[in-house]
Design a protein around this motif. Structure first.
Motif, mmCIF file in Angstrom:
data_model
loop_
_atom_site.group_PDB
_atom_site.id
_atom_site.type_symbol
_atom_site.label_atom_id
_atom_site.label_comp_id
_atom_site.label_asym_id
_atom_site.label_seq_id
_atom_site.Cartn_x
_atom_site.Cartn_y
_atom_site.Cartn_z
ATOM 1 N N MET A 137 0.850 -1.195 0.000
ATOM 2 C CA MET A 137 0.000 0.000 0.000
ATOM 3 C C MET A 137 0.895 1.257 0.000
ATOM 4 S SD MET A 137 -3.585 -0.791 1.339
ATOM 5 C CE MET A 137 -3.719 -0.429 3.081
ATOM 6 N N GLY A 138 1.572 1.531 1.100
ATOM 7 C CA GLY A 138 2.476 2.669 1.191
ATOM 8 C C GLY A 138 1.805 3.964 0.790
ATOM 9 N N HIS B 154 -2.357 4.754 -0.261
ATOM 10 C CA HIS B 154 -3.541 5.116 0.535
ATOM 11 C C HIS B 154 -3.591 6.629 0.739
ATOM 12 C CE1 HIS B 154 -2.223 6.205 4.655
ATOM 13 N NE2 HIS B 154 -1.101 5.677 4.221
ATOM 14 N N PRO C 185 -5.992 8.482 6.638
ATOM 15 C CA PRO C 185 -5.341 7.870 7.796
ATOM 16 C C PRO C 185 -5.943 6.498 8.073
ATOM 17 C CG PRO C 185 -6.248 10.054 8.322
ATOM 18 C CD PRO C 185 -6.766 9.672 6.970
ATOM 19 N N LEU C 186 -5.133 5.570 8.560
ATOM 20 C CA LEU C 186 -5.659 4.241 8.895
ATOM 21 C C LEU C 186 -6.543 4.332 10.137
ATOM 22 C CD1 LEU C 186 -2.593 1.863 8.453
ATOM 23 C CD2 LEU C 186 -4.367 2.453 6.807
ATOM 24 N N ASP D 62 -8.297 2.760 13.635
ATOM 25 C CA ASP D 62 -7.702 2.046 14.771
ATOM 26 C C ASP D 62 -7.560 0.540 14.513
ATOM 27 O OD1 ASP D 62 -7.087 1.667 17.752
ATOM 28 O OD2 ASP D 62 -8.974 0.573 17.523
ATOM 29 N N PRO D 63 -8.629 -0.161 14.101
ATOM 30 C CA PRO D 63 -8.412 -1.594 13.852
ATOM 31 C C PRO D 63 -7.473 -1.885 12.692
ATOM 32 C CG PRO D 63 -10.685 -0.963 13.330
ATOM 33 C CD PRO D 63 -10.050 0.209 14.010
ATOM 34 N N ILE E 117 -4.757 -0.245 11.971
ATOM 35 C CA ILE E 117 -3.404 -0.159 12.549
ATOM 36 C C ILE E 117 -3.119 -1.407 13.388
ATOM 37 C CG2 ILE E 117 -1.980 1.073 14.264
ATOM 38 C CD1 ILE E 117 -3.461 3.664 13.331
ATOM 39 N N ARG E 118 -4.085 -1.779 14.224
ATOM 40 C CA ARG E 118 -3.855 -2.896 15.151
ATOM 41 C C ARG E 118 -3.659 -4.220 14.412
ATOM 42 N NH1 ARG E 118 -9.032 -2.185 17.760
ATOM 43 N NH2 ARG E 118 -8.699 -4.244 18.649
ATOM 44 N N VAL E 119 -4.432 -4.443 13.336
ATOM 45 C CA VAL E 119 -4.282 -5.728 12.650
ATOM 46 C C VAL E 119 -2.965 -5.777 11.879
ATOM 47 C CG1 VAL E 119 -5.515 -5.250 10.488
ATOM 48 C CG2 VAL E 119 -5.494 -7.553 11.404
ATOM 49 N N LYS E 120 -2.564 -4.663 11.322
ATOM 50 C CA LYS E 120 -1.261 -4.606 10.640
ATOM 51 C C LYS E 120 -0.137 -4.908 11.623
ATOM 52 C CE LYS E 120 -1.483 -1.541 6.744
ATOM 53 N NZ LYS E 120 -1.104 -2.542 5.741
ATOM 54 N N ALA E 121 -0.225 -4.294 12.786
ATOM 55 C CA ALA E 121 0.804 -4.495 13.813
ATOM 56 C C ALA E 121 0.838 -5.952 14.262
ATOM 57 C CB ALA E 121 0.539 -3.558 14.998
ATOM 58 N N GLU F 117 -0.387 -8.648 12.764
ATOM 59 C CA GLU F 117 0.012 -9.561 11.681
ATOM 60 C C GLU F 117 1.529 -9.526 11.483
ATOM 61 O OE1 GLU F 117 -2.056 -10.644 7.552
ATOM 62 O OE2 GLU F 117 -0.895 -8.798 7.413
ATOM 63 N N SER F 118 2.107 -8.333 11.503
ATOM 64 C CA SER F 118 3.551 -8.250 11.262
ATOM 65 C C SER F 118 4.337 -8.932 12.390
ATOM 66 C CB SER F 118 3.996 -6.799 11.053
ATOM 67 O OG SER F 118 4.026 -6.090 12.263
ATOM 68 N N LEU G 144 -10.349 -9.189 16.717
ATOM 69 C CA LEU G 144 -9.001 -8.654 16.869
ATOM 70 C C LEU G 144 -8.682 -8.420 18.344
ATOM 71 C CD1 LEU G 144 -6.412 -7.461 15.624
ATOM 72 C CD2 LEU G 144 -7.683 -5.352 15.149
ATOM 73 N N ARG H 192 4.681 -1.762 18.184
ATOM 74 C CA ARG H 192 4.452 -2.007 16.766
ATOM 75 C C ARG H 192 3.277 -1.174 16.242
ATOM 76 N NH1 ARG H 192 6.451 -6.116 13.576
ATOM 77 N NH2 ARG H 192 8.191 -5.792 14.993
ATOM 78 N N CYS H 193 2.231 -1.043 17.031
ATOM 79 C CA CYS H 193 1.089 -0.206 16.625
ATOM 80 C C CYS H 193 1.548 1.231 16.393
ATOM 81 C CB CYS H 193 -0.021 -0.227 17.687
ATOM 82 S SG CYS H 193 -1.031 -1.706 17.645
ATOM 83 N N VAL I 295 3.486 1.387 13.134
ATOM 84 C CA VAL I 295 2.606 1.302 11.963
ATOM 85 C C VAL I 295 1.875 2.624 11.764
ATOM 86 C CG1 VAL I 295 0.515 0.196 11.034
ATOM 87 C CG2 VAL I 295 2.292 -1.198 12.094
ATOM 88 N N ASN J 32 0.505 6.788 8.542
ATOM 89 C CA ASN J 32 -0.316 8.003 8.609
ATOM 90 C C ASN J 32 0.541 9.250 8.415
ATOM 91 O OD1 ASN J 32 -2.623 6.557 8.894
ATOM 92 N ND2 ASN J 32 -2.649 6.608 11.111
#
Lengths: 199, 103
Positions: free
Chosen positions: A1-2, A5, A8-9, A11-12, A14-18, A20-21, B73, B94-95, B98, B103
């Protein structure tokens, strides 16, 4: 994506990306296997499966009997098995009885036959009202039942999942099983719609 | 457990909101959450009952104000930290990374 997009992302997001990584880094999940599973539930499993079950039951009285006696086994005959469908009970709509499904505690739903549930099924208003005001809920879905028709509401559990066998509509006597399956909607198998006669 | 998740018959939780031609997933993040469930399943860090229970102990306000896949989640985050698979600190760090990067 980078840079693709432009907002802004959330809240969920951001959390799922974090999460998952972190899990990928620790070698605990493989995104490729995950993609296959997501594709299965997005594109392969869905209410077209349940519609085949209904069409078979309308076309074959022996199958219908087996389906109502032991839903899990009869549905497995058509190859629909697996997670969230391990124990299935099929409830039949008749001239006198209308059935509808809910999961008041959670979002339990028969995945192998209906796929993943819609948002309204999982959301608080439906779960709260389906049991206290089923006729009112049905009206909002456009289903107006005569007062003397009994309404039965089935509350699914973590172990046991229901599916409605809708009434076969008039004017379908000469239709093939495949044609019948085309008429059967997801909502009719949840019990918030009736199957309509062909136009 | 007599928590907010026990919604049968409750009043005042809003109107039915039915989306026509609803997609299976609303956005990539919902697919990611759904997929993580299956990615984690073979490890046996938690079973389905623990998964649901972690949703049921989210707290009433948060439960009603967040969506279905956010519940999932939240359950992963709670259980993976409780079981020692990840730490709350590394997740928070990490949050923040990200959020800063995206952002």
């Amino acid at each position: 994506m980078g840079s693709a997009h432009n907002r802004p992302l959330s809240d969920p997001e951001i959390r799922v990306k974090a999460l998952e990584s972190l899990l990928v880094e620790k070698g605990l999940i493989d995104p490729k296997i995950i993609d296959v599973l997501v594709d299965t539930y997005e594109n392969k499993v869905g209410p077209h499966n349940g519609a085949q079950v209904v069409a078979r039951a309308w076309s074959d009285p022996q199958y219908k009997k087996r389906l109502l006696d032991d839903g899990t086994a009869a549905i497995a005959e058509l190859g629909f098995t697996g997670m969230q469908g391990e124990d299935m009970v099929v409830v039949e709509n008749t001239r006198d009885v209308h059935n509808m499904l809910v999961c008041t505690l959670c979002s339990c739903y028969p995945w192998p036959t209906l796929g993943l549930p819609p948002v309204w099924y999982k959301a608080a208003p439906y779960r709260a009202r389906a049991v206290s005001d089923p006729r009112g809920v049905l009206k909002e879905f456009g289903v107006n039942l005569p007062n003397d028709k009994e309404v039965r509401v089935w509350d699914s559990t973590a172990e046991l999942r229901y599916m409605v066998l809708p009434e076969r509509p008039a004017g379908t006597e000469s239709m093939t099983e495949a044609e019948l399956a085309e008429l059967v909607t997801r909502d009719s198998m949840i019990g918030v719609a009736l199957v309509q006669s062909p136009a | 457990m007599n928590g907010i998740h026990d919604l049968g018959g409750k009043h005042g939780v809003g109107e039915l909101d039915v989306e026509t031609n609803e997609p299976i997933f609303h956005g990539e993040w919902e697919k990611q959450v759904f997929g993580i469930f299956f990615g984690l399943a073979p490890h046996g860090f938690f079973n389905l009952d623990e998964f649901r229970h972690a949703i049921e102990r989210m707290g009433a306000a948060k439960y009603l104000n967040t969506s279905y896949y956010d519940h999932w989640l939240t359950s992963f985050e709670t259980l993976l930290v409780e079981k020692g698979v990840i730490t709350a600190e590394e997740l928070a760090t990490r949050c923040a990374e990200v959020a800063k990067e995206m952002n």
